[in-house]
Design a protein around this motif. Structure first.
Motif, PDB file in Angstrom:
ATOM      1  N   UNK A 240       0.815  -1.209   0.000  1.00 26.71           N
ATOM      2  CA  UNK A 240       0.000   0.000   0.000  1.00 26.71           C
ATOM      3  C   UNK A 240       0.851   1.262   0.000  1.00 26.71           C
ATOM      4  N   UNK A 241       2.162   1.103   0.152  1.00 28.60           N
ATOM      5  CA  UNK A 241       3.039   2.283   0.151  1.00 28.60           C
ATOM      6  C   UNK A 241       3.355   2.709  -1.278  1.00 28.60           C
ATOM      7  N   UNK A 242       4.033   3.852  -1.387  1.00 24.56           N
ATOM      8  CA  UNK A 242       4.415   4.368  -2.707  1.00 24.56           C
ATOM      9  C   UNK A 242       5.280   3.355  -3.447  1.00 24.56           C
TER      10      UNK A 242
ATOM     11  N   UNK B 248      10.646  10.958  -5.366  1.00 23.21           N
ATOM     12  CA  UNK B 248      11.125   9.663  -4.863  1.00 23.21           C
ATOM     13  C   UNK B 248       9.984   8.882  -4.240  1.00 23.21           C
ATOM     14  N   UNK B 249       9.963   7.593  -4.502  1.00 20.57           N
ATOM     15  CA  UNK B 249       8.906   6.770  -3.919  1.00 20.57           C
ATOM     16  C   UNK B 249       9.467   5.993  -2.737  1.00 20.57           C
ATOM     17  N   UNK B 250       8.921   6.275  -1.573  1.00 21.32           N
ATOM     18  CA  UNK B 250       9.437   5.614  -0.378  1.00 21.32           C
ATOM     19  C   UNK B 250       8.365   4.802   0.307  1.00 21.32           C
ATOM     20  N   UNK B 251       8.416   4.765   1.627  1.00 22.50           N
ATOM     21  CA  UNK B 251       7.484   3.941   2.383  1.00 22.50           C
ATOM     22  C   UNK B 251       6.315   4.742   2.953  1.00 22.50           C
ATOM     23  N   UNK B 252       6.080   5.934   2.378  1.00 27.07           N
ATOM     24  CA  UNK B 252       4.871   6.667   2.744  1.00 27.07           C
ATOM     25  C   UNK B 252       3.680   5.981   2.075  1.00 27.07           C
ATOM     26  N   UNK B 253       2.468   6.312   2.537  1.00 23.36           N
ATOM     27  CA  UNK B 253       1.284   5.677   1.951  1.00 23.36           C
ATOM     28  C   UNK B 253       1.166   5.972   0.461  1.00 23.36           C
ATOM     29  N   UNK B 254       0.735   4.968  -0.277  1.00 21.83           N
ATOM     30  CA  UNK B 254       0.564   5.117  -1.716  1.00 21.83           C
ATOM     31  C   UNK B 254      -0.531   6.103  -2.077  1.00 21.83           C
ATOM     32  N   UNK B 255      -1.598   6.135  -1.282  1.00 21.04           N
ATOM     33  CA  UNK B 255      -2.688   7.102  -1.465  1.00 21.04           C
ATOM     34  C   UNK B 255      -3.121   7.587  -0.085  1.00 21.04           C
TER      35      UNK B 255
ATOM     36  N   UNK C 249      -0.243   7.277  -8.373  1.00 21.46           N
ATOM     37  CA  UNK C 249       1.028   6.971  -9.050  1.00 21.46           C
ATOM     38  C   UNK C 249       1.451   8.162  -9.908  1.00 21.46           C
ATOM     39  N   UNK C 250       0.457   8.765 -10.562  1.00 21.12           N
ATOM     40  CA  UNK C 250       0.745   9.912 -11.425  1.00 21.12           C
ATOM     41  C   UNK C 250       1.133  11.138 -10.600  1.00 21.12           C
TER      42      UNK C 250
ATOM     43  N   UNK D 259       2.805  11.210  -8.011  1.00 20.98           N
ATOM     44  CA  UNK D 259       4.182  11.084  -7.527  1.00 20.98           C
ATOM     45  C   UNK D 259       5.199  11.019  -8.655  1.00 20.98           C
ATOM     46  N   UNK D 260       4.770  11.362  -9.854  1.00 21.47           N
ATOM     47  CA  UNK D 260       5.694  11.352 -10.980  1.00 21.47           C
ATOM     48  C   UNK D 260       6.821  12.352 -10.715  1.00 21.47           C
ATOM     49  N   UNK D 261       8.051  11.845 -10.788  1.00 24.04           N
ATOM     50  CA  UNK D 261       9.193  12.742 -10.607  1.00 24.04           C
ATOM     51  C   UNK D 261       9.659  12.888  -9.174  1.00 24.04           C
TER      52      UNK D 261
ATOM     53  N   UNK E 264       3.224   0.273  -4.380  1.00 21.30           N
ATOM     54  CA  UNK E 264       2.351   0.594  -5.508  1.00 21.30           C
ATOM     55  C   UNK E 264       3.149   0.610  -6.802  1.00 21.30           C
TER      56      UNK E 264
ATOM     57  N   UNK F 195      -5.576   4.761  -7.006  1.00 18.61           N
ATOM     58  CA  UNK F 195      -4.181   4.308  -6.997  1.00 18.61           C
ATOM     59  C   UNK F 195      -3.448   4.744  -8.262  1.00 18.61           C
ATOM     60  N   UNK F 196      -4.155   4.685  -9.381  1.00 22.71           N
ATOM     61  CA  UNK F 196      -3.560   5.145 -10.636  1.00 22.71           C
ATOM     62  C   UNK F 196      -3.224   6.631 -10.561  1.00 22.71           C
TER      63      UNK F 196
ATOM     64  N   UNK G 233       5.103   7.128 -15.629  1.00 21.09           N
ATOM     65  CA  UNK G 233       4.928   7.785 -14.322  1.00 21.09           C
ATOM     66  C   UNK G 233       6.267   7.945 -13.611  1.00 21.09           C
TER      67      UNK G 233
END
Lengths: 316, 265
Positions: free
Chosen positions: A162-164, B112-119, B105-106, B108-110, A167, B101-102, A182
């Protein structure tokens, strides 16, 4: 024939079930690893056959060297991560098809596993001498420990995906072009997913070795098929019971359920005094059927055979 | 905003399938330019967009976006600057993931993707507002899997995703070509609305000559890997389809015989 049936004792079967559940939980944990690659990344990763044994070998050898079993399991996890990364790098950096990359890793790991086990195919670790996390000697405790492992892992995986980052891994498995658009580095995501998957499988291997009291270089053989069996049995069952309400959390739970069911069937086969070597054929057939059913269902809805039949009927 | 200098690309060089897709194309887009791109099949329109998006490296030339030379960067590293909508409605979204969720993802374009919530919950409210602009009722279906949506809905969602994080450049590769006329018009209107609202710089390929004239402030025509016609301002506004066809024959020096472009009239 009569003698055969007379030799089967129903109470004996019941007596075997608890240990079947305990081992099913361990294989369920392994199947969660397979689920990550097979369902989320859309890669059939064959390295797990090797990493399961690696996990067993690392755990047992470290325990024999006087390590704490938990620490040994942690190192087994790391060993699995590394092995999975190798598959990932072979696939992404060197462009080797994922299936072949997995086969190469698995093949190479056989030698590595033997080296870890000091060139012996089997290394025993007695629960009498070491305080193992889980053991077949005490089945109720084993079920409890296996259950805790399974539940903890389900929660961790549910949160992680569920995290970034989680996902991004899922997006990579679903649609690579979309993921790239993306800004997701799909190669990194594939390596991460493969590493995590194999890490989990190695932990399962470490648990299985402690449960049975030995590490065997061949213990991982067929892990991918058993893992797939658990994933698929779980999915079919989950969808039958929950229909569209089956969410990601439910799917993870049913993977474990699938592992348990698989092992109970295995127990049943043994109880029927069928040679356990035939179980591989049995498992292969089950997995083939379950993989084929969704495809055939789709075909049945729109097939040339049906279209032809319809056209003839309309003509009448 | 975008500076393309003398880029060329040859596919399968040295083989029987060799195809010189781009032959030294140069193009400069000013901030806020909305450029429509037309041309026959194999003219190099999609190749130009793919080169700018970074699908593969170009053979020669340079590509600069917002002052940053991106020629040496692969697509996922250019994604922070570029929003893309593809011709195939299936390409731009992840079918097994939810609408929110889609979009996340968009969003967060550009970054860094870490362990924060996806949404996050706050995001969902924002997405609901954004989805209302599309006028497709998607704002009430935030947790629906994208695979359940129609082609038009998915394309509209892709458009929203491409512009959610304001891109320096929006690339539209015939993004309405696979839709039925009514849906295509809806999506095109939404496109115009969003580009207008956010003052985006955009490149839009189309096979429809009328759309190419009606939309945008500038029009370029491609032929055999080159830009052969570039018109903007008043001159573009006063263009007619038949003038455009004449222009094509005049500049390309060949009889205009492309049924797909004819259909666009």
């Amino acid at each position: 024939m009569e003698a055969y049936f007379a030799s089967l004792n129903p109470m004996d079967l019941l007596g075997r079930f608890p240990s079947g559940i305990a081992q099913g939980l361990i294989w369920g944990v392994m199947a969660l690893g397979v689920y990550i690659t097979f369902r989320l990344l859309d890669i059939a990763d064959l390295s797990v056959d090797g990493t399961f044994s690696t996990g067993a070998a690392v755990t047992v050898m470290l325990i024999l060297a006087g390590w704490n079993p938990w620490a040994a399991l942690l190192i087994a996890f790391v060993a699995g991560l590394i092995a999975g990364s190798v598959t990932g790098l072979l696939h992404t950096v060197f462009g080797i098809p994922a299936i072949l990359a997995g086969i190469l890793t698995q093949y190479g790991l056989y030698s590595i596993n033997l080296v870890i086990m000091q060139m012996k195919a089997n290394q025993a670790v007695s629960v009498d001498k070491y305080s193992l996390i889980i053991s077949g000697r005490s089945v109720p405790t084993a079920i409890l420990v296996g259950g805790i492992f399974a539940v903890a892992l389900i929660i961790i995986l549910y949160l992680f995906f569920g995290t970034e980052l989680g996902s991004a891994i899922r997006a990579t498995g679903c649609n690579q072009q979309m993921a790239k658009a993306q800004g997701i580095n799909i190669n990194v995501m594939k390596v991460l997913g493969l590493a995590l998957s194999n890490g989990i499988v190695a932990v399962a291997g470490g648990l299985a070795a402690q449960y049975s009291g030995f590490a065997d270089v061949n213990s991982g053989r067929g892990s991918i098929v058993i893992g797939l069996a658990a994933v698929i049995i779980g999915e079919v069952l989950g969808e039958a019971i929950l229909h569209k309400k089956l969410n990601f959390f439910g799917r993870l739970i049913f993977v474990i359920v699938g592992g348990i069911i698989y092992y109970l069937v295995y127990t049943l086969v043994l109880w029927l005094k069928i040679d356990s070597n035939l179980m591989k054929l049995f498992t292969a057939i089950i997995v083939a059927i379950f993989l084929a059913v969704p495809y055939l269902k789709g075909q049945a809805k729109s097939s040339f055979g049906r279209a032809g039949k319809n056209s003839r009927l309309e003509g009448k | 905003m975008l500076e393309v200098k003398n880029i060329s690309k040859t596919f399968n060089p040295g083989t029987i399938n060799e195809k010189k897709a781009l032959r030294g194309v140069s193009l400069t887009l000013n901030d806020g330019d909305f450029v429509t791109v037309i041309g026959g099949n194999g003219a190099g329109k999609s190749t130009l967009l793919n080169a700018i998006a970074g699908v593969w490296p170009v053979d020669t030339g340079s590509i600069t976006i917002d002052g940053q030379n991106v020629t040496g960067l692969p697509d996922y590293r250019r994604a922070s600057l570029i929003g893309r909508v593809f011709q195939d409605p299936m390409t731009g979204t992840a079918a097994t993931m939810q609408i929110d969720e889609n979009l996340a993802l968009a969003r967060r374009r550009g970054s860094r993707r870490g362990l924060r919530w996806g949404v996050t919950a706050a995001e969902r409210d924002e997405y609901r507002e954004q989805l209302k602009i599309l006028n497709l009722g998607l704002e009430d279906r935030l947790t629906a899997k994208v695979g359940l949506l129609s082609g038009g809905q998915r394309q509209a969602l892709t458009l929203l995703m491409a512009t959610l994080q304001k891109p320096k450049l929006l690339l539209l590769d015939e993004h309405t070509a696979a839709l039925d006329p009514k849906t295509a018009e809806k999506v095109l209107n939404a496109t115009e609305k969003i580009i207008d609202r956010d003052h985006l710089t955009a490149l839009m390929i189309t096979h429809n000559m009328k759309d190419a004239i009606t939309h945008g402030n500038r029009l370029i025509m491609m032929h055999e890997g080159n830009i052969i016609y570039d018109v903007s301002g008043e001159e573009k506004k006063n263009l007619t389809v038949s003038q455009l066809l004449d222009k094509f024959e005049e500049v390309s020096g060949s009889e205009f015989a492309n049924d797909k472009m004819m259909l666009g009239i």
